[in-house]
Design an enzyme around this catalytic site. Structure first.
Site, short mmCIF file in Angstrom:
data_model
loop_
_atom_site.label_atom_id
_atom_site.label_comp_id
_atom_site.label_asym_id
_atom_site.label_seq_id
_atom_site.Cartn_x
_atom_site.Cartn_y
_atom_site.Cartn_z
N CYS A 86 53.63 22.99 57.18
CA CYS A 86 53.37 22.95 55.73
C CYS A 86 52.28 21.94 55.41
O CYS A 86 52.31 20.80 55.89
CB CYS A 86 54.66 22.60 54.98
N CYS A 92 60.88 17.14 53.46
CA CYS A 92 60.94 17.25 54.93
C CYS A 92 60.42 15.96 55.57
O CYS A 92 59.37 15.46 55.18
CB CYS A 92 60.11 18.42 55.42
N CYS A 124 79.15 15.89 55.14
CA CYS A 124 77.69 15.91 54.98
C CYS A 124 77.11 14.51 55.07
O CYS A 124 75.96 14.29 54.70
CB CYS A 124 77.31 16.56 53.64
#
Length: 402
Positions: free
Chosen positions: A50, A59, A357
């Site tokens: 990207c 990211c 998580c």
């Protein structure tokens, strides 16, 4: 002799770590520090796909290959456990979600001079990257960004930041716009036209008082365990469909043929509904809207599923209540489940499937369960937030006899 300039691993926040403990941004395992101050790329360093990488905060790890990414996900779990002096008997193979599968995202707007930007925040700042490509987001979500820019740029003033939250549901895309007020009939009509033109499943606004629906041709649902459940605007879903399947498969492996199961922090019923209709299941959740939807869905398909609207932080199930169940599924928010885990540690429940998580809060809770007489048997690491430092896991705790 140790090669101090060699990158050995990737740390929790995405920096490469040398043999002598230095942290190097955007370094991959096998890279080497150049004596001149640069970085010599090794076999696990890849070209980030990207163009927004290095600016976009979504990211952190596009520069490492999938083998290194899998190792990173597993290491995040094992290193967190090591802080509590815990070792799992078995760490199962890592599941990585494929490119372009994120089905639930939130983007923000901001004005940069005369340009209206829509995208993600840069890392460690509030500046918005005007996203023109995204290898993470599902295509059905990404293709709405440019129409949204055009729609909002002529309606949002320069002092206001708007947040747009989208999720893929059974009927298409569910969209929630926050921090913008449609003040007149013209804007109301424009909203409906936008939703119709782009075939949205639902369009809602939150002007500060909770979501209000503007467009919903038919009731919005998500399918969990082959059962459709009413879906609240931007309700919680696992980030990817394949990630959800990986978590569900792990939970099913842990509970096995248990007949009496408690699903705590049950949400819409991701796990409760996946267990079939021939078991007795209790589901507890503090958020009223999802637990109501789960109750209605279970009744419609005649499941033996008892639901309770219950805050498990303030009123956890006691050890005596837990002892009615053969297995317990636990899927708390990032803070973990300190209060509920204390009761589980004092219970006689045979098996616990803990879905987490947050490796740090999970390790804390795991220590409490182990001190209470449980054994950490297996862990399934799941990387559904591809190229981010965020990881999830399912763990199996078994009550040790005696």
């Amino acid at each position: 002799m140790t090669d101090d300039d060699l990158i050995l691993r990737v740390a929790a926040r995405g920096d490469g770590v040398t043999a002598d403990g230095r942290y190097i941004a955007y370094a991959a395992p096998g890279d080497r520090l150049d004596p001149a101050g640069g970085l010599i790329h090794g076999p696990h360093h890849q070209e980030p796909p990207c163009r927004h990488f290095l600016q976009c905060g979504g990211c952190q790890l596009q520069h490492i290959d999938d083998d290194s990414l899998s190792i990173f996900v597993a290491d995040r779990v094992s290193h967190a456990l090591a802080t509590q002096h815990i070792t799992a008997k078995q760490i199962m193979p890592v599941h990585l979600s494929p490119v372009g599968t994120r089905r639930r995202v939130a983007v923000r707007s901001a004005w940069a001079g005369k340009q209206f930007h829509l995208g993600f925040s840069t890392e460690k700042s509030h500046r918005i990257v005007n996203v023109g490509e995204c290898d993470v987001m599902a295509p059905d979500l990404f293709k709405l960004l440019e129409p949204l820019r055009k729609f909002l740029s002529i309606r949002v003033d320069k002092q206001r930041q708007v947040q747009i939250k989208m999720a893929i549901v059974d009927q298409g895309v569910d969209m929630l716009i926050e921090n913008w007020t449609a003040e007149d009939l013209h804007n109301h009509e424009a909203l409906s036209e936008f939703a119709s033109e782009h075939k949205l499943a639902r369009l809602s606004l939150d002007e500060g008082y909770g979501p209000t629906g503007f467009y919903e041709p038919e009731p919005v649902t998500v399918t969990l365990g082959n059962v459709s459940v009413a879906y609240p605007p931007y309700g919680f879903l696992q980030a990817t469909a394949d990630g959800e399947q990986a978590l569900v498969a792990a939970v099913q492996s842990i509970v096995g043929d248990s007949n009496k199961i408690a699903d705590l922090f049950a949400g819409l019923g991701t796990f409760a509904l996946s267990l079939g209709k021939d078991r007795k299941i209790y589901a507890a959740e503090a958020d009223l809207e999802p637990i109501t939807g789960l109750k209605q869905a279970a009744a419609r398909v005649q499941r033996q599923l008892f639901t309770e609207h219950r805050d498990l932080f303030r009123r956890p199930l006691s050890a005596e209540e837990l002892n009615k169940f053969h297995s317990v599924i636990l899927d708390p928010p990032r803070a973990g489940a300190k209060e509920q885990v204390a009761q589980l540690a004092a219970s006689a429940v045979s098996k616990i499937a803990y879905v987490s998580c947050n490796p740090a809060s999970f390790a804390r809770d795991a220590r409490r369960l182990i001190d209470g007489g449980y054994e950490l048997n297996r862990i399934w690491p799941v990387g559904q937030f591809r190229w981010s430092s965020h990881v999830e896991m399912v763990s199996e705790f078994i009550r040790v006899a005696g």
